[in-house]
Design an enzyme around this catalytic site. Sequence first.
Site, PDB file in Angstrom:
ATOM      1  N   LYS A   7      -1.987  22.571  -7.973  1.00  0.00           N
ATOM      2  CA  LYS A   7      -1.171  23.297  -8.109  1.00  0.00           C
ATOM      3  C   LYS A   7      -0.070  22.624  -9.630  1.00  0.00           C
ATOM      4  O   LYS A   7       0.666  22.168  -8.963  1.00  0.00           O
ATOM      5  CB  LYS A   7       0.029  24.157  -7.517  1.00  0.00           C
ATOM      6  CG  LYS A   7      -1.237  25.217  -6.905  1.00  0.00           C
ATOM      7  CD  LYS A   7      -0.569  26.757  -5.539  1.00  0.00           C
ATOM      8  CE  LYS A   7      -1.218  27.316  -5.306  1.00  0.00           C
ATOM      9  NZ  LYS A   7      -0.409  28.105  -4.316  1.00  0.00           N
ATOM     10  N   ASP A  20     -10.669  11.708  -4.533  1.00  0.00           N
ATOM     11  CA  ASP A  20     -11.576  11.121  -5.237  1.00  0.00           C
ATOM     12  C   ASP A  20     -11.543  12.638  -5.698  1.00  0.00           C
ATOM     13  O   ASP A  20     -12.920  13.384  -5.722  1.00  0.00           O
ATOM     14  CB  ASP A  20     -12.794  11.825  -3.459  1.00  0.00           C
ATOM     15  CG  ASP A  20     -11.126  12.407  -2.426  1.00  0.00           C
ATOM     16  OD1 ASP A  20     -10.179  12.463  -3.087  1.00  0.00           O
ATOM     17  OD2 ASP A  20     -11.708  13.214  -0.984  1.00  0.00           O
ATOM     18  N   ASN A  47      10.367   7.547   0.637  1.00  0.00           N
ATOM     19  CA  ASN A  47       9.657   8.345  -0.394  1.00  0.00           C
ATOM     20  C   ASN A  47       9.495   7.361  -1.293  1.00  0.00           C
ATOM     21  O   ASN A  47      10.454   5.940  -1.843  1.00  0.00           O
ATOM     22  CB  ASN A  47      11.017   8.668  -0.766  1.00  0.00           C
ATOM     23  CG  ASN A  47       9.815   9.750  -2.435  1.00  0.00           C
ATOM     24  OD1 ASN A  47       9.046   9.426  -2.447  1.00  0.00           O
ATOM     25  ND2 ASN A  47      10.298  11.190  -2.378  1.00  0.00           N
ATOM     26  N   ASP A  61       0.757  -1.193  -0.557  1.00  0.00           N
ATOM     27  CA  ASP A  61      -0.042  -0.628  -0.016  1.00  0.00           C
ATOM     28  C   ASP A  61       0.489   1.212  -0.008  1.00  0.00           C
ATOM     29  O   ASP A  61       1.963   1.060   0.579  1.00  0.00           O
ATOM     30  CB  ASP A  61      -0.581  -0.499   0.982  1.00  0.00           C
ATOM     31  CG  ASP A  61      -2.029   1.221   1.092  1.00  0.00           C
ATOM     32  OD1 ASP A  61      -2.477   0.960  -0.131  1.00  0.00           O
ATOM     33  OD2 ASP A  61      -2.307   1.723   2.315  1.00  0.00           O
ATOM     34  N   ASP A  87      -2.217  12.823  -2.317  1.00  0.00           N
ATOM     35  CA  ASP A  87      -2.151  13.853  -2.329  1.00  0.00           C
ATOM     36  C   ASP A  87      -1.771  14.198  -3.677  1.00  0.00           C
ATOM     37  O   ASP A  87      -1.526  14.284  -4.599  1.00  0.00           O
ATOM     38  CB  ASP A  87      -0.522  13.808  -1.660  1.00  0.00           C
ATOM     39  CG  ASP A  87      -0.729  14.467  -0.038  1.00  0.00           C
ATOM     40  OD1 ASP A  87      -1.854  14.019   0.358  1.00  0.00           O
ATOM     41  OD2 ASP A  87       0.355  14.023   0.409  1.00  0.00           O
TER      42      ASP A  87
END
Length: 223
Positions: free
Chosen positions: A117, A149, A87, A35, A113
């Site tokens: 922008k 979403d 990372n 995950d 995330d």
Amino acid sequence: MRQHVNPLSRFFQVQLELPEPKKLFVDSDLPIHLDIGSARGRFLIQLASIEKKWNFLGIDIRSKLVNHAERERQELDLHNLRFLFCNANVSLRSWMSNLKPGQLQSVSIQFPDPWFKKRHQKRRVFNSSLMIDLAAHLVPGSKIFVQSDVLSVIDPIVELINLSGCFDKTCNSSEHWLKNNPFKITTEREQYAIDNCLPIYRALFIRNYTDVPNLQEIDNQSL
């Protein structure tokens, strides 16, 4: 609330040597579900409590969330689950290359995330390089599940996976998105979206027998 960190900062560009399965799990021969962006780990904690014949690894770039998830895992004494800080775009390739062939059988990327922008979109976790690495280490029949979403986040992910030619997308009849999470366990963000009647875009991909393309080919197609 999403807690952002800049994955392109120098601190997060250091490659970490992630422990191999035999140092992570009691039974290191079990298939692995990975995950990416596991946050507080509630999704994997519930899944690992049910699926005892699988090992589960959650990775996240936010160390505080990883520490929180790992403490809860230890309290529950779950030996088929671990959480690691790293990372994904820096440290995951080396870890996957040391796995036994066919050991990585399932991957999920849920509510990453969004970095809305345009100048920040290069910070998004899923890119062509990560997609190629996953395709190279997933054997035919293995799965990638993605959901968000935010349509402008999920669309590029689906596009990159399709461009690879390495995965076949599954869906409900003629519908473009899956109605339900195939794991039947919600993440915290997913539950938030459900409670607030927000749309959720889900897609499940199955690894086929197509050879992994060259990274440059994918980048040229996505331009």
